[in-house]
Scaffold this motif. Structure first.
Motif, mmCIF file in Angstrom:
data_model
loop_
_atom_site.group_PDB
_atom_site.id
_atom_site.type_symbol
_atom_site.label_atom_id
_atom_site.label_comp_id
_atom_site.label_asym_id
_atom_site.label_seq_id
_atom_site.Cartn_x
_atom_site.Cartn_y
_atom_site.Cartn_z
ATOM 1 N N ALA A 120 0.317 -1.251 -0.310
ATOM 2 C CA ALA A 120 0.025 -0.067 -0.414
ATOM 3 C C ALA A 120 0.876 1.320 0.127
ATOM 4 C CB ALA A 120 -0.668 -0.136 1.208
ATOM 5 N N GLY A 160 -6.619 -1.676 -5.093
ATOM 6 C CA GLY A 160 -6.802 -1.899 -3.424
ATOM 7 C C GLY A 160 -6.688 -3.636 -4.534
ATOM 8 N N CYS A 205 -6.956 -7.804 4.292
ATOM 9 C CA CYS A 205 -7.291 -7.466 3.054
ATOM 10 C C CYS A 205 -9.121 -7.091 2.810
ATOM 11 C CB CYS A 205 -6.642 -8.738 2.256
ATOM 12 S SG CYS A 205 -4.851 -8.629 2.552
ATOM 13 N N TYR A 222 -9.270 -3.550 4.152
ATOM 14 C CA TYR A 222 -8.510 -2.747 3.587
ATOM 15 C C TYR A 222 -9.405 -2.261 2.302
ATOM 16 C CZ TYR A 222 -4.735 -0.416 1.126
ATOM 17 O OH TYR A 222 -4.169 0.310 -0.469
#
Length: 298
Positions: A37, A68, A136, A139
């Protein structure tokens, strides 16, 4: 079956009892997420925006979802294999500290011992990788969610199959190791190289044509593509709804390995699953046979 169950239970307990081994396996995906990231997020974003056709724009949510999805698919594709090698260290430690002699002195069949190590590594790795998957997904939800419930379920299936593949591969390689130094050396090589040859660190489309053909024979490549397809399906649908040409979307899929080609022929997603499942079955069969032969020699 009872012997398999008790040996598997014993191996799982020893893995989670070793705090160093457990936390090393657990924090690896999180470290990768932070690094990806931080250093790759803007690269993916700028690359997408710079390739948009003239006159077309997409909203920030779709751009973030694109970034993402690419980050998460890369992390999960690598972690499912590298974490399996960490979880499977117990098999080598048993040989290093002599515990394997205490186990094999009893009438334990070769395939029973092999399956118990495999199942223990599989369970331990799945627990860690499912936690990593949840992190994940959180996120992605925070920066730009584009996935459906089916996408999430398919990602979990992909993670499960990749963990089975990683466990089988690590079982065969670790079969030949017997010292802590060998564990560290192999772990370092796998961690640094696997991401490149499976297309997680750098898209295969950016390699030379000859190297692309070589990598197309590696099953891990198709596992990476499966996770990437399911992580980014919703993003591509949003791009289509935004009016972006179908040709641009297909070229983007080619560039980030959502589309894979075997000697010029596009590989269907169903074929990717078949390749991964068959590879797991073959590797597991080889691993069990190796253990049977070793115990018979003894």
């Amino acid at each position: 079956m009872k012997t398999v169950f008790f040996l598997t239970q014993r191996n799982i307990k020893l893995f989670f009892k070793d705090k160093g081994m457990f936390f090393t396996s657990l924090i690896t995906p999180m470290i990768l997420l932070v690094l990806y990231a931080t250093f790759l997020g803007n690269v993916y974003k700028d690359t997408l925006l710079s390739t948009l056709p003239a006159g077309f724009n997409i909203d920030e949510k779709t751009v973030n979802g694109f970034v993402g999805g690419q980050l998460v698919s890369s992390i999960l594709a690598v972690s499912c294999v590298t974490v399996a090698f960490c979880s499977n260290m117990l098999m080598v430690q048993d040989k290093a500290n002599g515990s394997i002699k205490d186990i094999t002195i009893s009438p334990v069949k070769g395939h029973t011992l092999a399956i118990s190590y495999y199942f223990a590594t599989l369970v331990s790795t799945l627990l860690i990788c499912f936690v990593a998957t949840a992190i994940c997904l959180v996120y992605v939800y925070a920066i730009g969610w584009s996935m459906s419930t089916l996408d999430v379920l398919l990602i979990l299936l992909d993670v499960f199959l990749l963990v089975m593949f990683g466990t089988a591969l690590s079982s065969i390689i670790n079969f030949f190791l017997s010292t802590q130094g060998q564990i560290s050396a192999v772990g370092t090589v796998i961690s640094s190289c696997y991401g490149f040859i499976c297309g997680a660190y750098m898209p295969i489309s950016q390699f030379s044509e000859g190297l692309q053909r070589v990598i197309s024979f590696l099953p891990g490549t198709y596992g990476t593509s499966l996770v990437r397809n399911h992580s980014m399906r919703g993003v591509f649908e949003e791009m289509k709804d935004a009016g972006l040409p179908e040709e641009f979307i297909e070229l983007t899929k080619d560039a980030i390995d959502c589309n894979l080609y075997f000697f010029g022929e596009k590989v269907d997603i169903s074929v990717m699953y078949i390749i991964l499942v068959c590879t797991v079955a073959i590797l597991l069969g080889i691993y069990i046979c190796m253990n049977i032969i070793r115990l018979r020699k003894k």
